[in-house]
Design a protein around this motif. Sequence first.
Motif, PDB file in Angstrom:
ATOM      1  N   ASP A   1     -39.274  51.113 -50.206  1.00  0.00           N
ATOM      2  CA  ASP A   1     -40.383  50.810 -51.108  1.00  0.00           C
ATOM      3  C   ASP A   1     -41.258  49.686 -50.544  1.00  0.00           C
ATOM      4  OD1 ASP A   1     -39.441  52.711 -52.902  1.00  0.00           O
ATOM      5  OD2 ASP A   1     -38.208  51.259 -53.973  1.00  0.00           O
ATOM      6  N   TRP A   2     -40.607  48.716 -49.909  1.00  0.00           N
ATOM      7  CA  TRP A   2     -41.382  47.628 -49.307  1.00  0.00           C
ATOM      8  C   TRP A   2     -42.194  48.124 -48.117  1.00  0.00           C
ATOM      9  CZ3 TRP A   2     -43.539  43.607 -50.932  1.00  0.00           C
ATOM     10  CH2 TRP A   2     -42.958  42.770 -51.899  1.00  0.00           C
ATOM     11  N   LEU A   3     -41.571  48.967 -47.286  1.00  0.00           N
ATOM     12  CA  LEU A   3     -42.329  49.506 -46.146  1.00  0.00           C
ATOM     13  C   LEU A   3     -43.543  50.282 -46.656  1.00  0.00           C
ATOM     14  CD1 LEU A   3     -39.483  50.701 -43.735  1.00  0.00           C
ATOM     15  CD2 LEU A   3     -40.821  48.587 -43.652  1.00  0.00           C
ATOM     16  N   THR A   4     -43.337  51.039 -47.715  1.00  0.00           N
ATOM     17  CA  THR A   4     -44.456  51.792 -48.287  1.00  0.00           C
ATOM     18  C   THR A   4     -45.545  50.842 -48.785  1.00  0.00           C
ATOM     19  OG1 THR A   4     -42.871  53.484 -48.972  1.00  0.00           O
ATOM     20  CG2 THR A   4     -45.056  53.550 -49.982  1.00  0.00           C
ATOM     21  N   THR A   5     -45.112  49.760 -49.454  1.00  0.00           N
ATOM     22  CA  THR A   5     -46.078  48.775 -49.965  1.00  0.00           C
ATOM     23  C   THR A   5     -46.889  48.164 -48.828  1.00  0.00           C
ATOM     24  OG1 THR A   5     -44.714  48.250 -51.885  1.00  0.00           O
ATOM     25  CG2 THR A   5     -46.282  46.561 -51.178  1.00  0.00           C
ATOM     26  N   PHE A   6     -46.184  47.739 -47.783  1.00  0.00           N
ATOM     27  CA  PHE A   6     -46.888  47.123 -46.651  1.00  0.00           C
ATOM     28  C   PHE A   6     -47.810  48.135 -45.979  1.00  0.00           C
ATOM     29  CE2 PHE A   6     -44.156  43.427 -46.875  1.00  0.00           C
ATOM     30  CZ  PHE A   6     -44.923  42.427 -46.319  1.00  0.00           C
TER      31      PHE A   6
ATOM     32  N   ARG B   1     -62.588  44.201 -31.291  1.00  0.00           N
ATOM     33  CA  ARG B   1     -61.469  43.292 -30.994  1.00  0.00           C
ATOM     34  C   ARG B   1     -60.919  42.763 -32.315  1.00  0.00           C
ATOM     35  NH1 ARG B   1     -61.155  40.256 -26.183  1.00  0.00           N
ATOM     36  NH2 ARG B   1     -61.542  38.334 -27.315  1.00  0.00           N
ATOM     37  N   ARG B   2     -60.080  43.552 -32.902  1.00  0.00           N
ATOM     38  CA  ARG B   2     -59.494  43.139 -34.165  1.00  0.00           C
ATOM     39  C   ARG B   2     -57.985  43.394 -34.116  1.00  0.00           C
ATOM     40  NH1 ARG B   2     -62.464  47.920 -37.557  1.00  0.00           N
ATOM     41  NH2 ARG B   2     -61.187  49.632 -36.822  1.00  0.00           N
ATOM     42  N   LEU B   3     -57.284  42.604 -34.900  1.00  0.00           N
ATOM     43  CA  LEU B   3     -55.838  42.762 -34.984  1.00  0.00           C
ATOM     44  C   LEU B   3     -55.390  42.516 -36.412  1.00  0.00           C
ATOM     45  CD1 LEU B   3     -54.331  39.763 -35.251  1.00  0.00           C
ATOM     46  CD2 LEU B   3     -55.015  39.611 -32.849  1.00  0.00           C
ATOM     47  N   ILE B   4     -54.233  43.032 -36.684  1.00  0.00           N
ATOM     48  CA  ILE B   4     -53.627  42.792 -38.003  1.00  0.00           C
ATOM     49  C   ILE B   4     -52.580  41.705 -37.859  1.00  0.00           C
ATOM     50  CG2 ILE B   4     -51.991  43.796 -39.664  1.00  0.00           C
ATOM     51  CD1 ILE B   4     -53.676  46.319 -39.618  1.00  0.00           C
ATOM     52  N   TYR B   5     -52.617  40.763 -38.788  1.00  0.00           N
ATOM     53  CA  TYR B   5     -51.631  39.696 -38.826  1.00  0.00           C
ATOM     54  C   TYR B   5     -50.804  39.842 -40.104  1.00  0.00           C
ATOM     55  CZ  TYR B   5     -49.604  35.080 -39.588  1.00  0.00           C
ATOM     56  OH  TYR B   5     -48.739  34.050 -39.843  1.00  0.00           O
ATOM     57  N   LEU B   6     -49.492  39.923 -39.944  1.00  0.00           N
ATOM     58  CA  LEU B   6     -48.575  39.990 -41.089  1.00  0.00           C
ATOM     59  C   LEU B   6     -47.873  38.638 -41.214  1.00  0.00           C
ATOM     60  CD1 LEU B   6     -47.039  43.553 -40.543  1.00  0.00           C
ATOM     61  CD2 LEU B   6     -48.959  42.892 -42.014  1.00  0.00           C
TER      62      LEU B   6
ATOM     63  N   VAL C   1     -55.812  40.240 -42.405  1.00  0.00           N
ATOM     64  CA  VAL C   1     -54.554  39.944 -43.084  1.00  0.00           C
ATOM     65  C   VAL C   1     -54.461  40.813 -44.342  1.00  0.00           C
ATOM     66  CG1 VAL C   1     -53.084  38.157 -44.085  1.00  0.00           C
ATOM     67  CG2 VAL C   1     -54.716  37.570 -42.263  1.00  0.00           C
ATOM     68  N   PRO C   2     -53.633  41.823 -44.324  1.00  0.00           N
ATOM     69  CA  PRO C   2     -53.510  42.675 -45.520  1.00  0.00           C
ATOM     70  C   PRO C   2     -53.009  41.876 -46.720  1.00  0.00           C
ATOM     71  CG  PRO C   2     -52.428  43.681 -43.621  1.00  0.00           C
ATOM     72  CD  PRO C   2     -52.739  42.267 -43.239  1.00  0.00           C
ATOM     73  N   SER C   3     -53.552  42.188 -47.869  1.00  0.00           N
ATOM     74  CA  SER C   3     -53.078  41.558 -49.103  1.00  0.00           C
ATOM     75  C   SER C   3     -51.921  42.383 -49.643  1.00  0.00           C
ATOM     76  CB  SER C   3     -54.215  41.510 -50.128  1.00  0.00           C
ATOM     77  OG  SER C   3     -53.752  40.944 -51.328  1.00  0.00           O
ATOM     78  N   VAL C   4     -50.797  41.709 -49.864  1.00  0.00           N
ATOM     79  CA  VAL C   4     -49.575  42.428 -50.242  1.00  0.00           C
ATOM     80  C   VAL C   4     -49.104  41.943 -51.619  1.00  0.00           C
ATOM     81  CG1 VAL C   4     -47.193  42.940 -49.572  1.00  0.00           C
ATOM     82  CG2 VAL C   4     -48.947  42.602 -47.808  1.00  0.00           C
ATOM     83  N   PRO C   5     -48.814  42.869 -52.525  1.00  0.00           N
ATOM     84  CA  PRO C   5     -48.333  42.474 -53.855  1.00  0.00           C
ATOM     85  C   PRO C   5     -47.139  41.527 -53.768  1.00  0.00           C
ATOM     86  CG  PRO C   5     -48.780  44.831 -53.805  1.00  0.00           C
ATOM     87  CD  PRO C   5     -48.928  44.329 -52.382  1.00  0.00           C
ATOM     88  N   GLY C   6     -47.104  40.594 -54.682  1.00  0.00           N
ATOM     89  CA  GLY C   6     -46.033  39.603 -54.692  1.00  0.00           C
ATOM     90  C   GLY C   6     -46.453  38.382 -53.916  1.00  0.00           C
ATOM     91  N   PHE C   7     -46.808  38.578 -52.673  1.00  0.00           N
ATOM     92  CA  PHE C   7     -47.212  37.450 -51.836  1.00  0.00           C
ATOM     93  C   PHE C   7     -48.571  36.891 -52.261  1.00  0.00           C
ATOM     94  CE2 PHE C   7     -44.223  39.929 -49.362  1.00  0.00           C
ATOM     95  CZ  PHE C   7     -43.341  38.948 -48.930  1.00  0.00           C
TER      96      PHE C   7
ATOM     97  N   THR D   1     -56.763  48.446 -45.008  1.00  0.00           N
ATOM     98  CA  THR D   1     -57.687  47.641 -44.208  1.00  0.00           C
ATOM     99  C   THR D   1     -58.574  48.523 -43.327  1.00  0.00           C
ATOM    100  OG1 THR D   1     -56.215  47.399 -42.287  1.00  0.00           O
ATOM    101  CG2 THR D   1     -55.959  45.790 -44.095  1.00  0.00           C
ATOM    102  N   GLY D   2     -58.117  49.721 -43.008  1.00  0.00           N
ATOM    103  CA  GLY D   2     -58.872  50.605 -42.120  1.00  0.00           C
ATOM    104  C   GLY D   2     -58.937  50.096 -40.694  1.00  0.00           C
ATOM    105  N   ALA D   3     -58.091  49.139 -40.362  1.00  0.00           N
ATOM    106  CA  ALA D   3     -58.186  48.488 -39.050  1.00  0.00           C
ATOM    107  C   ALA D   3     -57.392  49.196 -37.961  1.00  0.00           C
ATOM    108  CB  ALA D   3     -57.707  47.046 -39.167  1.00  0.00           C
ATOM    109  N   THR D   4     -56.448  49.985 -38.339  1.00  0.00           N
ATOM    110  CA  THR D   4     -55.574  50.600 -37.332  1.00  0.00           C
ATOM    111  C   THR D   4     -56.240  51.824 -36.717  1.00  0.00           C
ATOM    112  OG1 THR D   4     -54.498  51.951 -39.021  1.00  0.00           O
ATOM    113  CG2 THR D   4     -53.493  49.821 -38.502  1.00  0.00           C
ATOM    114  N   PRO D   5     -55.875  52.189 -35.498  1.00  0.00           N
ATOM    115  CA  PRO D   5     -54.871  51.550 -34.641  1.00  0.00           C
ATOM    116  C   PRO D   5     -55.390  50.256 -34.041  1.00  0.00           C
ATOM    117  CG  PRO D   5     -55.896  53.373 -33.487  1.00  0.00           C
ATOM    118  CD  PRO D   5     -56.464  53.393 -34.874  1.00  0.00           C
ATOM    119  N   CYS D   6     -54.497  49.303 -33.897  1.00  0.00           N
ATOM    120  CA  CYS D   6     -54.876  48.006 -33.343  1.00  0.00           C
ATOM    121  C   CYS D   6     -53.615  47.220 -33.010  1.00  0.00           C
ATOM    122  CB  CYS D   6     -55.750  47.237 -34.339  1.00  0.00           C
ATOM    123  SG  CYS D   6     -54.875  46.706 -35.810  1.00  0.00           S
TER     124      CYS D   6
END
Lengths: 238, 400
Positions: A57-62, A7-12, A37-43, A69-74
Amino acid sequence: MSNSAPRRLIYLFGIAGDVELSPAMRAVESTGWEIIVPSVPGFDGVAGFQPRDEYLDWLTTFWDSIDATGATPCPVVGASLGGMIAAELAALRPEVVTRLALLAPFGIADAANPGFNLYGTPAGERMAHLFAKGVPDAFATRFADRGPEEAPVAAYLSDVAAANILWPLGDRGTAKRLHRVCQPRLTLWGDLDEINPVTNAASWGGAQVIPGAGHLLEWDAPEQVSAALLDFLSSLAR
Amino acid sequence: MKMMWFHLMPYPGLPDDFNTKHRSVWVDIDPALFDRDVMASTYDTYIDQLVYAEDCGFDGICVNEHHNNGYGLMPSPNLIAAILANRTSQAAITVLGNSVALYNPPLRVAEEFAMLDLFSRGRLIAGFPVGTAMDTTHSYSMNPGTLRPRYYEGIDLIMKAWQATEPFAYNGRFNQQRHVNPVPRPWQQPHPPVWIPGGGSVETWDFCAQNDFVYGALTYYGYKMVRETVGGYWARVEAHGRDDNPHRLAVTQFIGVADNDAEAYKLYREPAEYFFNRSLHVYPGFTDAPGYITEASVRARYKSQVRQVARAKQAKHDLTWDEMVENGYVVIGGPDTVREQLEEAARELRIGHLCAMLQFGNMSDELTRYNTNLFGEKVAPGLRNMFAEYPDPWWPQNAR
């Protein structure tokens, strides 16, 4: 998802960056969900951040951060600009998103009602426009652990990343891809959202409106948001 | 020292209660404030003043680019420069400049500047400012995070295009073109002198020093307030192993000359107050956009007390006339007083190119011409030989 799946989810996170888990998400976490919560450059406020040339480029970064995270699919919960990215992920990589929860997502703007111009506001006054019930300490003291000289620079870099994604109206053409989102979807919106008006919810096919909440509604209305999220997530097993 | 006459082209009819009734002179200024007849005649008057400056012996005449702005009526300085190129014969046509990232493709700047250089038979100075946050990110909605790399790439494309001897392909981060081949090429070869107007960015200092471009410290707050900026620039020039030729630097300065000090104090008060307390009424939210300022400059800003003081004063909009004079925002006085102050400033800051702003605010045409004529007759001769021992390779080939 089967009952044996973790039971895991990703939060952006939203426009104000990655500070700490919101009260709403902590409430979800307390029921046994693992919140990733993925760590994203800049943020992350780390020195040396370079804005991206274009949205792809941002979509690629995210997506690199999410894949790491290895969490997907979720299930994916995305707030504000994170909601826009989550919707793109669901549309373009449907295999990694099992359910999609969006909290006042950016991505579709209405020129007739573009909302409050956050980045046309002095930096020190911006935070107040993200919340309807006062700025939480977590945001008032962003990056305070970096020290008095580095904290404002780190906060600036986080804002640079957000503005780089959202400039100028927070619309990167998501509407053109929305028809590809086929996962079960929940959309929540605060009725007091200044910067991404609740009227924009219509472009997303409607939303469950949370009264008295501003843009970052998971901070303004933790009980309502967590209840809606848990109901949505628990329906996975039904 | 080269002396140049710099026009901001302010709208002269902002109402007395502008500051209380309107939040900003820039970006979202009410278009109803502008009367088309006033606007049209103002252009005529201001263009005539620039031509008059050449008659008064100024070495160059300067125009610049602003958008959505009540004190700068030149969204296209090239249009004004085209007229000036035709109506003058000796002065450097100084366009400070074209905000390169706003042009798509930036090659348009290479083409238009080349035309201006031909119109003027080699009198163009090509200015490439980043452009203010108000102009670029708010008025033109350029993404602040990519503005500077677009700007640098645009200049790279322009410089290559001007000097290429045959068509070439350009594959940049933001610009991809299969056939770069601008017609015409500039009169001046290999290219017109390049000046980079800046506001104090560390990167801009390095960019000028690395590329051997002139740095233009364009300030509204005079030579005293620009000391720190200029000092930072010269430090980077030295760090890059360049010489200290004063012609590497241009500085703007508001100036009011009269027959004597008392007369100047009386004459220039109203236009100065109009400019500083009305024309500079810019909503602070428009002055920065996340990403417009680089990380290095943000770090420097937090350490710079001088800049913070300047910014606080800029936001104040209730400067007294005495403050403006004492702080050097406006250099006023009789010819000797003005010359002495400017000479002191030029020696201290090593200013090889002085961009004199002799029209400001709602200054009348009559007073502007009086100011211009007095400066040309009685101030300029005492300054012209400063730094004569240094060559000026950044001056147009066919300008006086």
